[in-house]
Write a protein that holds these residues in place. Structure first.
Motif, PDB file in Angstrom:
ATOM      1  N   ASN A 145      28.799  13.897 105.785  1.00  7.61           N
ATOM      2  CA  ASN A 145      29.687  14.072 106.706  1.00  7.61           C
ATOM      3  C   ASN A 145      29.463  15.753 106.974  1.00  7.61           C
ATOM      4  O   ASN A 145      30.507  16.346 107.888  1.00  7.61           O
ATOM      5  N   SER A 146      28.595  16.643 106.476  1.00  5.56           N
ATOM      6  CA  SER A 146      28.603  17.780 106.575  1.00  5.56           C
ATOM      7  C   SER A 146      27.138  18.340 106.115  1.00  5.56           C
ATOM      8  O   SER A 146      26.529  17.513 105.673  1.00  5.56           O
ATOM      9  N   ILE A 147      26.820  19.500 106.569  1.00  6.97           N
ATOM     10  CA  ILE A 147      25.641  19.951 106.216  1.00  6.97           C
ATOM     11  C   ILE A 147      25.325  20.301 104.620  1.00  6.97           C
ATOM     12  O   ILE A 147      24.234  19.889 104.338  1.00  6.97           O
ATOM     13  N   LYS A 148      26.117  20.521 104.062  1.00  7.43           N
ATOM     14  CA  LYS A 148      26.308  20.297 102.539  1.00  7.43           C
ATOM     15  C   LYS A 148      25.687  18.860 101.936  1.00  7.43           C
ATOM     16  O   LYS A 148      24.919  18.770 101.008  1.00  7.43           O
ATOM     17  N   ASP A 149      25.982  17.747 102.712  1.00  2.00           N
ATOM     18  CA  ASP A 149      25.785  16.502 102.188  1.00  2.00           C
ATOM     19  C   ASP A 149      24.427  16.327 102.479  1.00  2.00           C
ATOM     20  O   ASP A 149      23.787  15.144 102.058  1.00  2.00           O
ATOM     21  N   LEU A 150      23.533  17.107 103.339  1.00  2.00           N
ATOM     22  CA  LEU A 150      22.102  16.889 103.660  1.00  2.00           C
ATOM     23  C   LEU A 150      21.190  17.627 102.790  1.00  2.00           C
ATOM     24  O   LEU A 150      20.125  17.372 103.239  1.00  2.00           O
ATOM     25  N   LYS A 151      21.820  18.303 101.923  1.00  2.00           N
ATOM     26  CA  LYS A 151      21.047  18.924 101.063  1.00  2.00           C
ATOM     27  C   LYS A 151      19.777  18.209 100.348  1.00  2.00           C
ATOM     28  O   LYS A 151      20.188  17.152  99.706  1.00  2.00           O
ATOM     29  N   GLY A 152      18.539  18.505 100.698  1.00  2.00           N
ATOM     30  CA  GLY A 152      17.441  17.860 100.242  1.00  2.00           C
ATOM     31  C   GLY A 152      16.975  16.447 100.925  1.00  2.00           C
ATOM     32  O   GLY A 152      16.020  15.972 100.675  1.00  2.00           O
ATOM     33  N   LYS A 153      17.752  16.329 102.229  1.00  2.25           N
ATOM     34  CA  LYS A 153      17.385  15.299 103.115  1.00  2.25           C
ATOM     35  C   LYS A 153      16.240  15.848 104.153  1.00  2.25           C
ATOM     36  O   LYS A 153      16.208  16.833 104.520  1.00  2.25           O
ATOM     37  N   ARG A 154      15.996  14.675 104.851  1.00  3.09           N
ATOM     38  CA  ARG A 154      15.055  14.826 106.085  1.00  3.09           C
ATOM     39  C   ARG A 154      15.767  15.367 107.247  1.00  3.09           C
ATOM     40  O   ARG A 154      16.538  14.384 107.752  1.00  3.09           O
ATOM     41  N   ILE A 155      15.508  16.509 107.942  1.00  2.00           N
ATOM     42  CA  ILE A 155      16.064  16.974 108.991  1.00  2.00           C
ATOM     43  C   ILE A 155      15.062  17.469 110.237  1.00  2.00           C
ATOM     44  O   ILE A 155      14.354  18.181 109.842  1.00  2.00           O
ATOM     45  N   ALA A 156      15.337  16.903 111.337  1.00  2.00           N
ATOM     46  CA  ALA A 156      14.456  17.145 112.412  1.00  2.00           C
ATOM     47  C   ALA A 156      15.070  18.493 113.194  1.00  2.00           C
ATOM     48  O   ALA A 156      16.138  18.434 113.624  1.00  2.00           O
ATOM     49  N   LEU A 157      14.090  19.245 113.165  1.00  4.54           N
ATOM     50  CA  LEU A 157      14.444  20.777 113.741  1.00  4.54           C
ATOM     51  C   LEU A 157      13.284  21.462 114.462  1.00  4.54           C
ATOM     52  O   LEU A 157      12.100  21.537 113.683  1.00  4.54           O
ATOM     53  N   HIS A 158      13.237  21.376 115.566  1.00  4.85           N
ATOM     54  CA  HIS A 158      12.022  22.063 116.360  1.00  4.85           C
ATOM     55  C   HIS A 158      12.034  23.645 116.132  1.00  4.85           C
ATOM     56  O   HIS A 158      13.050  24.500 116.765  1.00  4.85           O
ATOM     57  N   PHE A 167      21.598  26.697 113.563  1.00  5.31           N
ATOM     58  CA  PHE A 167      21.068  25.990 112.416  1.00  5.31           C
ATOM     59  C   PHE A 167      20.960  26.578 111.145  1.00  5.31           C
ATOM     60  O   PHE A 167      21.679  26.531 110.035  1.00  5.31           O
ATOM     61  N   ALA A 168      20.353  27.832 111.192  1.00  4.58           N
ATOM     62  CA  ALA A 168      20.163  28.807 110.302  1.00  4.58           C
ATOM     63  C   ALA A 168      21.579  29.474 109.925  1.00  4.58           C
ATOM     64  O   ALA A 168      21.802  29.486 108.607  1.00  4.58           O
ATOM     65  N   LYS A 169      22.452  29.816 110.854  1.00  9.32           N
ATOM     66  CA  LYS A 169      23.540  30.176 110.537  1.00  9.32           C
ATOM     67  C   LYS A 169      24.373  29.448 109.821  1.00  9.32           C
ATOM     68  O   LYS A 169      25.462  29.755 109.040  1.00  9.32           O
ATOM     69  N   LEU A 170      24.750  27.960 110.355  1.00  9.08           N
ATOM     70  CA  LEU A 170      25.454  26.905 109.758  1.00  9.08           C
ATOM     71  C   LEU A 170      25.018  26.904 108.409  1.00  9.08           C
ATOM     72  O   LEU A 170      26.008  26.834 107.358  1.00  9.08           O
ATOM     73  N   ALA A 171      23.689  26.851 107.996  1.00 11.72           N
ATOM     74  CA  ALA A 171      23.148  26.588 106.559  1.00 11.72           C
ATOM     75  C   ALA A 171      23.686  27.621 105.824  1.00 11.72           C
ATOM     76  O   ALA A 171      24.378  27.769 104.549  1.00 11.72           O
ATOM     77  N   GLU A 172      23.528  29.120 106.327  1.00 15.23           N
ATOM     78  CA  GLU A 172      23.716  30.189 105.564  1.00 15.23           C
ATOM     79  C   GLU A 172      25.332  30.204 105.130  1.00 15.23           C
ATOM     80  O   GLU A 172      25.579  30.617 104.079  1.00 15.23           O
ATOM     81  N   ASN A 174      27.234  28.034 104.607  1.00 14.12           N
ATOM     82  CA  ASN A 174      27.607  27.292 103.586  1.00 14.12           C
ATOM     83  C   ASN A 174      26.500  27.327 102.369  1.00 14.12           C
ATOM     84  O   ASN A 174      26.535  26.341 101.421  1.00 14.12           O
ATOM     85  N   GLY A 175      26.111  28.342 102.066  1.00 15.57           N
ATOM     86  CA  GLY A 175      25.254  28.770 100.915  1.00 15.57           C
ATOM     87  C   GLY A 175      24.178  27.999 100.814  1.00 15.57           C
ATOM     88  O   GLY A 175      23.613  27.959  99.623  1.00 15.57           O
ATOM     89  N   LEU A 176      23.370  27.547 101.719  1.00 14.48           N
ATOM     90  CA  LEU A 176      22.149  26.964 101.873  1.00 14.48           C
ATOM     91  C   LEU A 176      21.101  27.818 102.620  1.00 14.48           C
ATOM     92  O   LEU A 176      21.487  28.984 103.341  1.00 14.48           O
ATOM     93  N   LYS A 177      20.041  27.300 102.640  1.00 14.69           N
ATOM     94  CA  LYS A 177      18.694  28.065 103.499  1.00 14.69           C
ATOM     95  C   LYS A 177      17.917  26.932 103.774  1.00 14.69           C
ATOM     96  O   LYS A 177      17.989  25.747 103.467  1.00 14.69           O
ATOM     97  N   LEU A 178      16.941  27.190 104.732  1.00 18.19           N
ATOM     98  CA  LEU A 178      16.005  26.041 105.180  1.00 18.19           C
ATOM     99  C   LEU A 178      15.257  25.501 104.157  1.00 18.19           C
ATOM    100  O   LEU A 178      15.058  24.232 104.356  1.00 18.19           O
ATOM    101  N   SER A 179      14.708  26.057 103.316  1.00 21.63           N
ATOM    102  CA  SER A 179      14.117  25.591 102.201  1.00 21.63           C
ATOM    103  C   SER A 179      14.914  24.274 101.395  1.00 21.63           C
ATOM    104  O   SER A 179      14.464  23.601 100.652  1.00 21.63           O
TER     105      SER A 179
END
Length: 366
Positions: A145-158, A167-172, A174-179
């Motif tokens: 239900n959030s980007i945090k829940d998607l950590k380690g999962k497969r995301i399609a991003l062009h 997307f990068a701003k949303l990850a950042e 929430n304390g996350l990065k693209l990797s």
């Protein structure tokens, strides 16, 4: 859809892009001995509609109004439109600019920044509004239900497309990065298929995200409607630097035409017609209305041609991000990119100086 099928689709799209550009290279403005170009070429995203290539937004309105074509014809210059498929838009436009086969293009901020960093001299001639929203869509059946829940999962991003920045701003945020994710670098059409087939758990897209919801393939768990307005992607009118400098009169006509179109679009009385024109492309009316459903942005402000604090801050941010992420090898000069002369003069020439209210970077951060 398997990963092998997706890769094949990407290769096919690449081949099509090369063929389109090869055909396009046969054109070109061409300049007679007088130095006046025989044609002025504008590239823009287009879609098939009723057997024709149709443009969206301000490009469609400029074409429909016919004013620019008429004014150029008075000067012995033919207006030429070049349609570009959305799946290959950025690369084809950048190749066109680099080869000096197009003079102007209406396209996104990221591809333009990438072209400039690669040595192509571009100028942002007319800004367009408050940006476009981006959406995080999770496949139905995936417990997230959030980007945090998607950590380690497969995301399609062009990657390298304008919606990568939000997307990068949303990850950042929430304390996350693209990797932290398994990113599949595929284009929007392939992203749709990958989500439907279960090859990815989520996709990050523009307004076509609403199509996936309508098809009951996924659900939107976040969008830039919930974020600072400066996070949105932008698409503007860019001009080839040498053309702009050598032909300022023609460039001014182009700027005048786009500001005229934006003034027409900004009139609430034309709202229904604007939606109708926009829905001629791939997106049905329901998707267009869902994208426009954002009370914090006034209708007229969606089409503001101002170089205000909001848009300047966005380009500084985008330039820094592309460099920091290694998408480009050098950071571009944003002040040189933002060529304020023509849109500013157009507002004066068309008596529209008081039509739009400038926004600040601080307001866009809310």
């Amino acid at each position: 859809m398997s990963r092998k099928t997706i890769l094949i689709a990407i290769v096919v799209i690449g081949v099509l892009a090369a063929l389109v550009f090869h055909q396009f290279r046969g054109g070109g403005s061409g300049e007679p001995a007088s130095g006046q170009p025989a044609t002025l070429t504008i590239a823009a995203i287009a879609y098939p509609f009723e057997g024709q290539q149709r443009y969206q937004g301000q490009n469609a309105i400029v074409q429909q109004q016919g004013w620019l074509e008429s004014e150029l014809a008075k000067r012995g210059v033919k207006l030429q439109w070049f349609p570009v498929a959305t799946a290959v838009g950025g690369p084809v436009v950048n190749e066109g600019f680099a080869a000096k086969r197009i003079d102007f293009a209406s396209y996104g901020d990221f591809p333009a920044i990438i072209a400039i960093a690669g040595g192509v001299d571009l100028r942002l001639v007319v800004p367009v509004g408050r940006g476009q929203n981006a959406y995080l869509v999770v496949r139905n059946g995936v417990a997230a239900n959030s980007i945090k829940d998607l950590k380690g999962k497969r995301i399609a991003l062009h990657r390298g497309r304008p919606w990568e920045l939000p997307f990068a701003k949303l990850a950042e945020a929430n304390g996350l990065k693209l990797s932290d994710f398994r990113i599949l670098n595929i284009n929007p059409p392939a992203s749709h298929a990958a989500l439907a087939s279960g090859d990815v758990d989520a996709v990050f897209l523009l307004s076509d995200a609403h199509l996936l919801v309508e098809k009951k393939v996924g659900r939107i768990v976040w969008s830039t409607k919930q974020a600072p307005q400066s996070w949105k992607m932008r698409a503007e009118l860019f001009g080839r630097g040498d053309f702009v400098d050598q032909h300022p009169e023609l460039t001014q006509l182009v700027a005048d035409a786009y500001v005229r179109a934006q003034a027409w679009s900004a009139d609430p009385a034309n709202r229904e017609k604007v939606i109708e024109i926009t829905s001629r492309a791939e997106s049905p009316r329901s998707v267009i209305e869902a994208e426009l459903d954002e009370p914090r942005v006034a209708w007229g402000d969606r089409y503001s041609p101002l170089y205000d604090g909001f848009m300047v801050a966005h380009y500084r941010d985008a330039a820094a991000y592309t460099f920091d992420q290694g998408l480009v090898r050098k950071q571009i000069d944003v002040d040189k990119l933002l060529d304020r002369r023509f849109a500013t003069a157009a507002l004066d020439r068309l008596k529209l100086k008081d039509r739009w209210r400038p926004d600040t970077a601080e307001a866009a951060a809310r």
